[in-house]
Design a protein around this motif. Structure first.
Motif, PDB file in Angstrom:
ATOM      1  N   VAL A  75      22.265  28.181  25.910  1.00 43.08           N
ATOM      2  CA  VAL A  75      22.254  27.736  27.308  1.00 43.08           C
ATOM      3  C   VAL A  75      21.496  26.417  27.363  1.00 43.08           C
ATOM      4  O   VAL A  75      20.323  26.345  26.943  1.00 43.08           O
ATOM      5  N   TYR A  76      22.152  25.389  27.890  1.00 42.55           N
ATOM      6  CA  TYR A  76      21.565  24.049  27.989  1.00 42.55           C
ATOM      7  C   TYR A  76      21.460  23.699  29.473  1.00 42.55           C
ATOM      8  O   TYR A  76      22.453  23.726  30.203  1.00 42.55           O
ATOM      9  N   LYS A  77      20.263  23.346  29.902  1.00 42.08           N
ATOM     10  CA  LYS A  77      20.017  23.022  31.308  1.00 42.08           C
ATOM     11  C   LYS A  77      19.664  21.555  31.449  1.00 42.08           C
ATOM     12  O   LYS A  77      18.723  21.062  30.813  1.00 42.08           O
ATOM     13  N   PHE A  78      20.421  20.841  32.288  1.00 36.45           N
ATOM     14  CA  PHE A  78      20.189  19.426  32.535  1.00 36.45           C
ATOM     15  C   PHE A  78      19.061  19.243  33.555  1.00 36.45           C
ATOM     16  O   PHE A  78      18.710  20.180  34.294  1.00 36.45           O
ATOM     17  N   PRO A  79      18.510  18.036  33.667  1.00 37.55           N
ATOM     18  CA  PRO A  79      17.446  17.799  34.659  1.00 37.55           C
ATOM     19  C   PRO A  79      17.905  17.994  36.099  1.00 37.55           C
ATOM     20  O   PRO A  79      17.077  18.281  36.968  1.00 37.55           O
ATOM     21  N   ASN A  80      19.204  17.829  36.381  1.00 40.43           N
ATOM     22  CA  ASN A  80      19.702  18.018  37.747  1.00 40.43           C
ATOM     23  C   ASN A  80      20.117  19.456  38.023  1.00 40.43           C
ATOM     24  O   ASN A  80      20.871  19.728  38.967  1.00 40.43           O
TER      25      ASN A  80
END
Length: 301
Positions: A75-80
């Motif tokens: 799971v990869y979470k972006f800053p936005n």
């Protein structure tokens, strides 16, 4: 005493030729001796589960790793706050994975080395977008998904948006569904925080937002003929009914005309609906038909 000067012999070409031949011979011998050992074999790099990794950009990743980076499932979470959940390979999106947006919209796709090959957009309410044959909220059926579930509401209580209750729009902004668009700054802000930027729409989308989205103050629309397959102007008066006709059976049978009493003809206009009333047939004054037979002629037998 005389000294003889002799030019040195140029052996560079011979040396080069000799070294090249020796190198070639050695490589040939090495290849023949290690013919079986030089075959290519697949290298299976083991993957391990690690704790969450925070990058300098503010992004976060939690999943499996190998020697080359993010690999396997994670799971990869972006800053936005956009989240990618799916398969990785060599630190890139690879395989099946979903991009989950804060609004609830999900972009399901098949990825190849970080490139999106196939995609399917699913809205927060479960409605799937069809790029080839999109019929949702288009004429002649312009209902929202909630109107499919709960039906159409009467005037004054109709659903203005899919999300309920309908939220108030700040003055000068446009409701884009995922936030409020400001035509001055040309960005979309969060609905609950006008200081937080959600995204920057393209020039084409900016034009579409201004032409189609709700705004404050609301502009009077009036009749919009292009929303209907056929547009008919209201009829203010109906044609007068035809007069009763006289029917003759034969020359020897005469039917007298029936008497009709016609009351006052009234037209009441209510929108585009017209009512006819006080048109009745008077049965009390109807006369019985007078039938007259001619006398039979005498015939000699």
């Amino acid at each position: 005493m005389k000294m003889s000067t002799c030019k040195p012999r140029d052996t560079s070409s011979l040396a080069v030729t000799k070294r090249a031949s020796q190198w070639e011979s050695l490589m040939r011998k090495f290849s023949e001796a290690h013919k079986e050992e030089c075959r290519t074999v697949s290298l299976d790099i083991p993957r391990v589960q690690r704790s969450m990794k925070t990058f300098p950009t503010g992004s976060q990743y939690e999943g499996t790793w190998d020697l080359l980076g993010m690999s396997g499932y994670g799971v990869y979470k972006f800053p936005n706050d956009v989240i990618y959940e799916g398969e990785f390979d060599d630190g890139m999106f690879h395989g099946q994975g979903d991009l989950i947006y804060p609004s609830g919209v999900v972009l399901r796709g098949d990825w190849s080395k970080g490139k999106l090959m196939e995609r399917k957009l699913v809205f927060a309410d479960g409605l799937e977008y069809d790029e080839a044959d999109w019929k949702y909220c288009k004429e002649p059926d312009r209902r929202f998904t909630i109107e499919y579930d709960k039906g159409l509401q009467p005037a004054g209580k109709s659903f203005l948006t899919q999300e309920q209750p309908t939220r108030d729009i700040p003055p000068g902004f446009y409701d884009t569904g995922d936030g409020f668009y400001d035509p001055n700054t040309r960005v979309v802000y969060k609905a609950d925080d006008l200081s937080a930027i959600v995204r920057s729409p393209s020039v084409r989308e900016q034009k579409w937002i201004i032409e189609n989205c709700r705004t404050c103050p609301e502009k009077p629309l009036g009749p919009r003929p292009f929303l209907y397959e056929q547009w008919m102007e209201p009829i203010l008066s109906l044609p007068k009914p035809p007069e009763p006709t006289i029917t003759r059976v034969t020359d020897s049978i005469t039917l007298s005309q029936s008497t009709f009493e016609q009351d006052r003809e009234t037209t009441q206009e209510s929108g585009s609906i017209l009512h006819w009333r006080n048109w009745r047939k008077s049965t009390s004054s109807t006369q019985r038909p007078n039938i007259k037979f001619d006398a039979p002629s005498k015939t000699n037998v």
